[in-house]
Design an enzyme around this catalytic site. Structure first.
Site, PDB file in Angstrom:
ATOM      1  N   GLU A  30      -5.688  -8.524   1.484  1.00  7.80           N
ATOM      2  CA  GLU A  30      -6.347  -8.089   2.718  1.00  7.80           C
ATOM      3  C   GLU A  30      -7.817  -7.845   2.431  1.00  7.80           C
ATOM      4  O   GLU A  30      -8.177  -7.420   1.324  1.00  7.80           O
ATOM      5  CB  GLU A  30      -5.765  -6.773   3.270  1.00  7.80           C
ATOM      6  N   GLU A  46       0.785  -1.239   0.000  1.00  4.51           N
ATOM      7  CA  GLU A  46       0.000   0.000   0.000  1.00  4.51           C
ATOM      8  C   GLU A  46       0.814   1.285   0.000  1.00  4.51           C
ATOM      9  O   GLU A  46       0.800   2.047   0.982  1.00  4.51           O
ATOM     10  CB  GLU A  46      -0.938   0.013   1.208  1.00  4.51           C
TER      11      GLU A  46
END
Ligand code: BGP
Length: 467
Positions: free
Chosen positions: A372, A165
């Site tokens: 995720e 990320e």
């Protein structure tokens, strides 16, 4: 019959800073987060990962629980300063031993490791030496670190990702200031982000040069954006938001280039990213093998003439946050018909099917892992049992959304709910729980299986049929 392929991987994820603790154990160096979280006012009620859930000392017990859950794979990250306390140079063999033992323990239980090299905890020494991601020197340093990991663990680990990320650690580190190094400097941020892409490309190159038997990917937030109305202004605002939050982060690692229109806009406004000779070729020649998608929510977007900045809901008091706006470009707005978590994240499973479809459309049918996905909630304890039915509902609906994408032909290969165990939420403390395993902070961090544990056990055992 299950829509999930026979070799589909069912797992769960964590990250080093959020579970390990042992922040000064056995020669570990300080990370940027060790420093940042100790500064007053940076995190929810001053929570930090000094002890976290003590996975560093309890990994065997945790792996036994993973095995009981039936996990086939486990995504975790390596703390760079645990194995290279100064970021480069001297290796901390005790740190290497920790990850080596963890990997062996996983393999003993037939759990396939997926390693994330960088989940935000930068050696503080590199921040101090040359400003961390702001300097090109980080590219060599990251490559050295990656090579060390490949050499020490590549004989047993075949699923790797370089970064987790970028939009968060660069966006919050350099644009909003909510993560270290707490700057609000878009020019530095855009260049730092460029260094991340270069570091990724170098580490992918090294992976292949060393002949590691496996696949290397990149993990991004996947947050699909939809316009709040059909007006041309809202649709244009949405296009810009999707461009910045998605294409800017995905194109360089999946196409080896930046999105042209945005690149021109950034270079005109800020004079960055600055390319050095060789950068373009490096990006082009080192496309990743797979993409990891972290999906929690979608965002609705509107044209924006007034809102600048934002406020994060870190308390779990519904409605306490204020959505992000960039004046003149776009703002994120609340969906009046949406269902929201206590931290004001929209629950929208269809967005995951849409997101996967958008990736396939732009980049082709590349191997994809959902790295995720999960529900942050304050789980009630009723008659001694952690009753997390809302989490079960959330995960079930999202697994179905992945199934729908697979039926449409997408090459999704695995699912890693966030998170295996309750852990530290970076800015939200320990009360924002995500795990299948509860950690009792009032009772020496004792582990306890939640209601969702038995549920996910059945999901895995039936390859996603019994939801
Ligand atoms: C992702 C991070 C994770 C995790 C998760 C949940 O952005 O990769 O590390 O924290 O989000 O977010 P939060 O903890 O803010 O609820």
């Amino acid at each position: 019959m299950s829509v999930f392929p026979k070799d589909f991987l069912w797992g769960a994820a964590t990250a080093a800073y959020q579970v390990e603790g042992g922040f000064e154990a056995d020669g570990k160096g300080a990370s940027n987060w060790d420093l940042f979280s100790h500064l007053p006012g940076t995190t929810y009620q001053g929570t930090n990962g000094d002890v976290a859930v003590d996975h560093y000392h309890r990994f065997k017990e945790d792996v036994a629980l993973m095995a009981e859950l039936g996990m086939q794979t486990y995504r975790f990250s390596i703390s760079w300063p645990r194995i290279l306390p100064q970021g480069r140079g001297q290796v901390n063999e005790a740190g290497i031993a920790f990850y080596s033992n963890l990997i062996d323990e996983l393999l003993k239980h037939n759990i396939r490791p997926m390693i994330t090299l960088y989940h935000w905890d930068l050696p503080q020494a590199l921040q101090e030496a040359f400003g961390g991601w702001e300097s090109r020197e980080i590219v060599d340093a990251f490559d050295e670190y990656a090579r060390l990991c490949y050499r020490r663990f590549g004989d047993r680990v075949d699923l790797w990702s370089t970064f987790n990320e970028t939009v968060v650690f660069i966006g919050m580190g350099y644009f909003t200031g909510a993560h270290p190094p707490s700057l609000k400097d878009p020019k530095k941020g855009i260049q730092a982000c460029h260094h991340v892409f270069l570091a990724n490309a170098r580490a992918v190159k090294s992976f292949r040069e060393l002949g590691i038997n496996g696949q290397i990917g990149f993990v991004n937030v996947m947050q699909p954006h939809d316009p709040i109305s059909d007006s041309p202004q809202d649709r244009r605002a949405c296009e810009i938001a999707e461009g910045i939050f998605t294409h800017w982060l995905y194109d360089p690692v999946l196409k080896g280039e930046y999105p042209a229109e945005l690149l021109a806009m950034a270079q005109q406004a800020f004079g960055v990213p600055q390319f050095a000779p060789g950068d373009e070729a490096l990006l082009k020649d080192n496309i990743v093998d797979f993409i990891g998608l972290n999906y929690y929510k979608r965002e609705m977007v509107a044209h924006n003439e007034d809102v600048e900045g934002y406020a994060i809901n870190t308390s779990g008091q519904k409605g306490s946050g204020r959505e992000l706006g960039f004046k003149g470009l776009f703002k994120l707005v609340r969906n009046p018909n949406g269902v929201y978590t206590d931290w004001d994240w929209e629950i929208y499973p269809q967005g995951l099917t849409d997101a996967i479809g958008r990736i396939v459309k732009r980049y082709g049918n590349i191997p994809t892992y959902i790295t995720e996905n999960g529900l942050g909630a304050k789980d009630p304890i009723v008659e001694g049992e952690v009753r997390d039915q809302p989490r079960i509902d959330y995960l079930r609906d999202h697994i179905q959304a992945i199934g729908a994408a697979i039926e449409q032909g997408a090459d999704v290969r695995g699912y890693y709910p966030w998170s295996f165990i309750d852990l530290l939420s970076w800015l939200n403390g320990y009360q924002k729980q995500y795990g299948f395993v509860y950690v009792d902070h009032a009772n020496n961090l004792a582990r306890r299986k939640k209601q969702s544990f038995g549920w996910y056990q059945r999901v895995i055992a039936s390859n996603g049929e019994r939801l």
